[in-house]
Design a protein around this motif. Structure first.
Motif, PDB file in Angstrom:
ATOM      1  N   LEU A  75       0.831  -1.203   0.000  1.00  0.00           N
ATOM      2  CA  LEU A  75       0.000   0.000   0.000  1.00  0.00           C
ATOM      3  C   LEU A  75       0.864   1.251   0.000  1.00  0.00           C
ATOM      4  O   LEU A  75       1.766   1.396   0.833  1.00  0.00           O
ATOM      5  N   THR A  76       0.587   2.180  -0.949  1.00  0.00           N
ATOM      6  CA  THR A  76       1.309   3.452  -1.008  1.00  0.00           C
ATOM      7  C   THR A  76       0.340   4.576  -1.373  1.00  0.00           C
ATOM      8  O   THR A  76      -0.798   4.333  -1.762  1.00  0.00           O
ATOM      9  N   PHE A  77       0.842   5.830  -1.269  1.00  0.00           N
ATOM     10  CA  PHE A  77       0.035   7.007  -1.587  1.00  0.00           C
ATOM     11  C   PHE A  77       0.827   7.954  -2.493  1.00  0.00           C
ATOM     12  O   PHE A  77       2.025   8.149  -2.307  1.00  0.00           O
ATOM     13  N   GLN A  78       0.139   8.557  -3.449  1.00  0.00           N
ATOM     14  CA  GLN A  78       0.785   9.409  -4.447  1.00  0.00           C
ATOM     15  C   GLN A  78       0.188  10.815  -4.445  1.00  0.00           C
ATOM     16  O   GLN A  78      -0.701  11.136  -3.681  1.00  0.00           O
ATOM     17  N   SER A  79       0.732  11.666  -5.329  1.00  0.00           N
ATOM     18  CA  SER A  79       0.155  12.975  -5.674  1.00  0.00           C
ATOM     19  C   SER A  79       0.162  13.988  -4.545  1.00  0.00           C
ATOM     20  O   SER A  79      -0.772  14.762  -4.389  1.00  0.00           O
ATOM     21  N   ARG A  80       1.205  14.030  -3.735  1.00  0.00           N
ATOM     22  CA  ARG A  80       1.249  15.042  -2.682  1.00  0.00           C
ATOM     23  C   ARG A  80       1.535  16.421  -3.282  1.00  0.00           C
ATOM     24  O   ARG A  80       2.119  16.548  -4.350  1.00  0.00           O
ATOM     25  N   PHE A  81       1.105  17.440  -2.565  1.00  0.00           N
ATOM     26  CA  PHE A  81       1.191  18.812  -3.064  1.00  0.00           C
ATOM     27  C   PHE A  81       1.457  19.742  -1.887  1.00  0.00           C
ATOM     28  O   PHE A  81       0.772  19.670  -0.865  1.00  0.00           O
ATOM     29  N   GLY A  82       2.459  20.614  -2.019  1.00  0.00           N
ATOM     30  CA  GLY A  82       2.752  21.570  -0.965  1.00  0.00           C
ATOM     31  C   GLY A  82       3.697  21.008   0.087  1.00  0.00           C
ATOM     32  O   GLY A  82       4.126  19.858   0.029  1.00  0.00           O
ATOM     33  N   PRO A  83       3.989  21.811   1.114  1.00  0.00           N
ATOM     34  CA  PRO A  83       5.020  21.443   2.094  1.00  0.00           C
ATOM     35  C   PRO A  83       4.534  20.554   3.229  1.00  0.00           C
ATOM     36  O   PRO A  83       5.357  20.028   3.984  1.00  0.00           O
ATOM     37  N   ARG A  84       3.226  20.368   3.393  1.00  0.00           N
ATOM     38  CA  ARG A  84       2.731  19.591   4.535  1.00  0.00           C
ATOM     39  C   ARG A  84       3.001  18.100   4.365  1.00  0.00           C
ATOM     40  O   ARG A  84       3.202  17.613   3.253  1.00  0.00           O
ATOM     41  N   GLU A  85       2.971  17.377   5.495  1.00  0.00           N
ATOM     42  CA  GLU A  85       3.131  15.932   5.449  1.00  0.00           C
ATOM     43  C   GLU A  85       1.851  15.300   4.910  1.00  0.00           C
ATOM     44  O   GLU A  85       0.749  15.625   5.344  1.00  0.00           O
ATOM     45  N   TRP A  86       2.009  14.383   3.963  1.00  0.00           N
ATOM     46  CA  TRP A  86       0.869  13.662   3.388  1.00  0.00           C
ATOM     47  C   TRP A  86       0.942  12.202   3.824  1.00  0.00           C
ATOM     48  O   TRP A  86       1.923  11.756   4.411  1.00  0.00           O
ATOM     49  N   LEU A  87      -0.122  11.461   3.516  1.00  0.00           N
ATOM     50  CA  LEU A  87      -0.163  10.047   3.868  1.00  0.00           C
ATOM     51  C   LEU A  87       1.035   9.310   3.274  1.00  0.00           C
ATOM     52  O   LEU A  87       1.399   9.531   2.113  1.00  0.00           O
ATOM     53  N   GLN A  88       1.618   8.449   4.061  1.00  0.00           N
ATOM     54  CA  GLN A  88       2.782   7.667   3.635  1.00  0.00           C
ATOM     55  C   GLN A  88       2.479   6.184   3.776  1.00  0.00           C
ATOM     56  O   GLN A  88       1.538   5.806   4.470  1.00  0.00           O
ATOM     57  N   PRO A  89       3.291   5.329   3.118  1.00  0.00           N
ATOM     58  CA  PRO A  89       4.493   5.628   2.330  1.00  0.00           C
ATOM     59  C   PRO A  89       4.167   6.247   0.964  1.00  0.00           C
ATOM     60  O   PRO A  89       3.153   5.909   0.356  1.00  0.00           O
ATOM     61  N   TYR A  90       5.041   7.150   0.524  1.00  0.00           N
ATOM     62  CA  TYR A  90       4.865   7.804  -0.769  1.00  0.00           C
ATOM     63  C   TYR A  90       5.196   6.827  -1.896  1.00  0.00           C
ATOM     64  O   TYR A  90       6.185   6.093  -1.833  1.00  0.00           O
ATOM     65  N   THR A  91       4.398   6.857  -2.943  1.00  0.00           N
ATOM     66  CA  THR A  91       4.603   5.923  -4.061  1.00  0.00           C
ATOM     67  C   THR A  91       5.948   6.142  -4.734  1.00  0.00           C
ATOM     68  O   THR A  91       6.693   5.176  -4.983  1.00  0.00           O
ATOM     69  N   ASP A  92       6.293   7.393  -5.046  1.00  0.00           N
ATOM     70  CA  ASP A  92       7.549   7.647  -5.763  1.00  0.00           C
ATOM     71  C   ASP A  92       8.758   7.267  -4.920  1.00  0.00           C
ATOM     72  O   ASP A  92       9.717   6.648  -5.418  1.00  0.00           O
ATOM     73  N   LYS A  93       8.720   7.605  -3.643  1.00  0.00           N
ATOM     74  CA  LYS A  93       9.843   7.264  -2.764  1.00  0.00           C
ATOM     75  C   LYS A  93       9.962   5.754  -2.578  1.00  0.00           C
ATOM     76  O   LYS A  93      11.062   5.204  -2.462  1.00  0.00           O
ATOM     77  N   THR A  94       8.822   5.071  -2.553  1.00  0.00           N
ATOM     78  CA  THR A  94       8.835   3.612  -2.422  1.00  0.00           C
ATOM     79  C   THR A  94       9.425   2.958  -3.654  1.00  0.00           C
ATOM     80  O   THR A  94      10.229   2.016  -3.554  1.00  0.00           O
ATOM     81  N   GLN A 146       2.646   6.081 -14.847  1.00  0.00           N
ATOM     82  CA  GLN A 146       3.182   5.385 -16.021  1.00  0.00           C
ATOM     83  C   GLN A 146       4.442   6.043 -16.575  1.00  0.00           C
ATOM     84  O   GLN A 146       5.361   5.348 -17.035  1.00  0.00           O
ATOM     85  N   ILE A 147       4.507   7.368 -16.527  1.00  0.00           N
ATOM     86  CA  ILE A 147       5.682   8.064 -17.076  1.00  0.00           C
ATOM     87  C   ILE A 147       6.698   8.386 -15.978  1.00  0.00           C
ATOM     88  O   ILE A 147       7.833   7.913 -16.002  1.00  0.00           O
ATOM     89  N   GLU A 148       6.267   9.176 -14.967  1.00  0.00           N
ATOM     90  CA  GLU A 148       7.203   9.607 -13.932  1.00  0.00           C
ATOM     91  C   GLU A 148       7.574   8.465 -12.986  1.00  0.00           C
ATOM     92  O   GLU A 148       8.732   8.352 -12.574  1.00  0.00           O
ATOM     93  N   GLY A 149       6.603   7.636 -12.635  1.00  0.00           N
ATOM     94  CA  GLY A 149       6.901   6.505 -11.762  1.00  0.00           C
ATOM     95  C   GLY A 149       7.909   5.562 -12.396  1.00  0.00           C
ATOM     96  O   GLY A 149       8.848   5.087 -11.745  1.00  0.00           O
ATOM     97  N   ARG A 150       7.714   5.277 -13.678  1.00  0.00           N
ATOM     98  CA  ARG A 150       8.667   4.440 -14.409  1.00  0.00           C
ATOM     99  C   ARG A 150      10.062   5.070 -14.409  1.00  0.00           C
ATOM    100  O   ARG A 150      11.068   4.393 -14.181  1.00  0.00           O
ATOM    101  N   ARG A 151      10.108   6.380 -14.663  1.00  0.00           N
ATOM    102  CA  ARG A 151      11.399   7.068 -14.724  1.00  0.00           C
ATOM    103  C   ARG A 151      12.135   6.963 -13.384  1.00  0.00           C
ATOM    104  O   ARG A 151      13.335   6.670 -13.337  1.00  0.00           O
ATOM    105  N   VAL A 152      11.412   7.193 -12.280  1.00  0.00           N
ATOM    106  CA  VAL A 152      12.016   7.120 -10.945  1.00  0.00           C
ATOM    107  C   VAL A 152      12.541   5.711 -10.667  1.00  0.00           C
ATOM    108  O   VAL A 152      13.659   5.529 -10.175  1.00  0.00           O
ATOM    109  N   PHE A 153      11.728   4.713 -10.998  1.00  0.00           N
ATOM    110  CA  PHE A 153      12.093   3.319 -10.722  1.00  0.00           C
ATOM    111  C   PHE A 153      13.308   2.900 -11.542  1.00  0.00           C
ATOM    112  O   PHE A 153      14.250   2.299 -11.013  1.00  0.00           O
TER     113      PHE A 153
END
Length: 346
Positions: free
Chosen positions: A251-270, A301-308
């Motif tokens: 389970l992960t969470f994506q699409s955070r915006f701004g400086p506040r803490e969002w639900l984790q774990p983040y998809t891109d960081k994972t 599909q584009i950015e997630g692939r690039r990060v991975f």
């Protein structure tokens, strides 16, 4: 003495003559990929206090001076990468339109049911959809938000807009709001089938499947938004439904915006961490989205692939959303019927 022309007849309709409107609603989309189209969309979206819970005066200043000056260009670039050039519309609009058309066909044998679709932000908007249904004689209404997991930032703001529009109507329809469907058996089975069907098209097996939901600020959950619990219910139900031989789900969470803490774990960081740890093959499914959109096609599909791949991964795939496939329409029809209840003809 004044008369109310809005009412077409002083005689009440017979019950058998009453029509019911079903309106499916998704998030929204700009009309084009140019700066001003995207800016108009972002202004409407980010001005919603359900979405951005910041002091309104302060946020208005930040939004108009900074965000709407710089963000539209970046967002427009993302939309251009996934825009449906054949029909000149975003993927979200394309699939939501198809869902509405196919759901209408599913009710073609019910003369008292009218189906339409709308966007919370952008066009066609909820007010237009309600007006269209009223012109067709609908005196009853079912609203089905295309968000499986409830959140104040999504489902509630659709309801807000429905009621704002109804406030302008002299003769309001009787209203039913379809509940969230995070654990509905047809929804879970459709997700399971979408994973297994997609994996069958590959000549490799993922080592993990990320189940990525749209995130919200942690502060919203602390204030009482139940969204995280709804996502966890979907994840658990999907995990229970998958065969024992399937790759493990995460389970992960994506699409955070701004400086506040969002639900984790983040998809891109994972994705980055898994690749750095030596994992080479991964799949991502986004069950919080009823249709593919910029968040799934560009962000995953584009950015997630690039990060991975940049972190060392070699095989990446995104499981398509349910979109307008047969299982998706069966699900929408079932959800509609459950809310229609005795309003639908035998």
């Amino acid at each position: 003495m004044t008369t109310v022309s809005h009412l077409k007849s002083s005689q009440p309709l017979a019950q058998e003559d009453e029509k019911t409107g079903v309106i499916i609603v998704n998030l929204g989309t700009p009309d084009g990929t140019d700066f001003w189209s995207v800016r108009r969309y972002l202004k409407e979206f980010l001005s919603d206090q359900r979405v951005i819970e910041v002091n309104p005066l302060l946020w208005k200043l930040i939004l108009n001076l900074f965000i709407l000056t710089f963000r539209p260009g970046k967002t427009a670039k993302a939309y251009k990468a996934v825009w449906n050039k054949n029909t000149d519309e975003s993927p979200l609009r394309y699939y939501t339109r198809k869902q509405g058309e196919k759901l209408a066909s599913a009710f073609a044998n019910h003369s008292n049911i009218e189906v339409t679709w709308a966007m919370r932000y952008g066009q066609p908007n909820i007010e237009k959809a309600l007006n269209d249904l009223e012109k067709k004689g609908c005196t009853r209404l079912v609203v089905l938000s295309l968000y499986p997991q409830y959140s104040a930032t999504t489902t509630a703001t659709v309801n807000d807009e429905i009621f704002r529009c109804l406030m302008k109507m002299r003769w309001q329809p009787t209203l039913r709001i379809a509940p969230p469907y995070e654990c509905h058996p047809k929804y879970i089975q459709a997700l399971k089938k979408s994973i297994t069907n997609h994996l069958d098209t590959l000549d490799w097996i993922p080592e993990k499947i990320l189940v990525s939901f749209h995130g919200v600020p942690v502060e919203y959950i602390e204030k009482g938004d139940p969204y995280k619990a709804f996502c966890e219910r979907t994840f658990q139900a999907l995990q229970d439904a998958m065969p024992e031989s399937s790759p493990p789900l995460l389970l992960t969470f994506q699409s955070r915006f701004g400086p506040r803490e969002w639900l984790q774990p983040y998809t891109d960081k994972t994705l980055e961490a898994l690749a750095q740890e030596g994992l080479k093959k991964v799949a991502v499914i986004t069950p919080g989205f009823a249709a593919d959109c910029i968040e799934t096609l560009e962000e995953i599909q584009i950015e997630g692939r690039r990060v991975f791949e940049k972190a060392g991964g070699t095989h990446f795939t995104q499981v398509p959303c349910l979109n307008d496939n047969e299982d998706a329409i069966d699900l929408l029809a079932e959800l509609s019927k459950e809310s229609l209840g005795n309003w639908i003809e035998p």
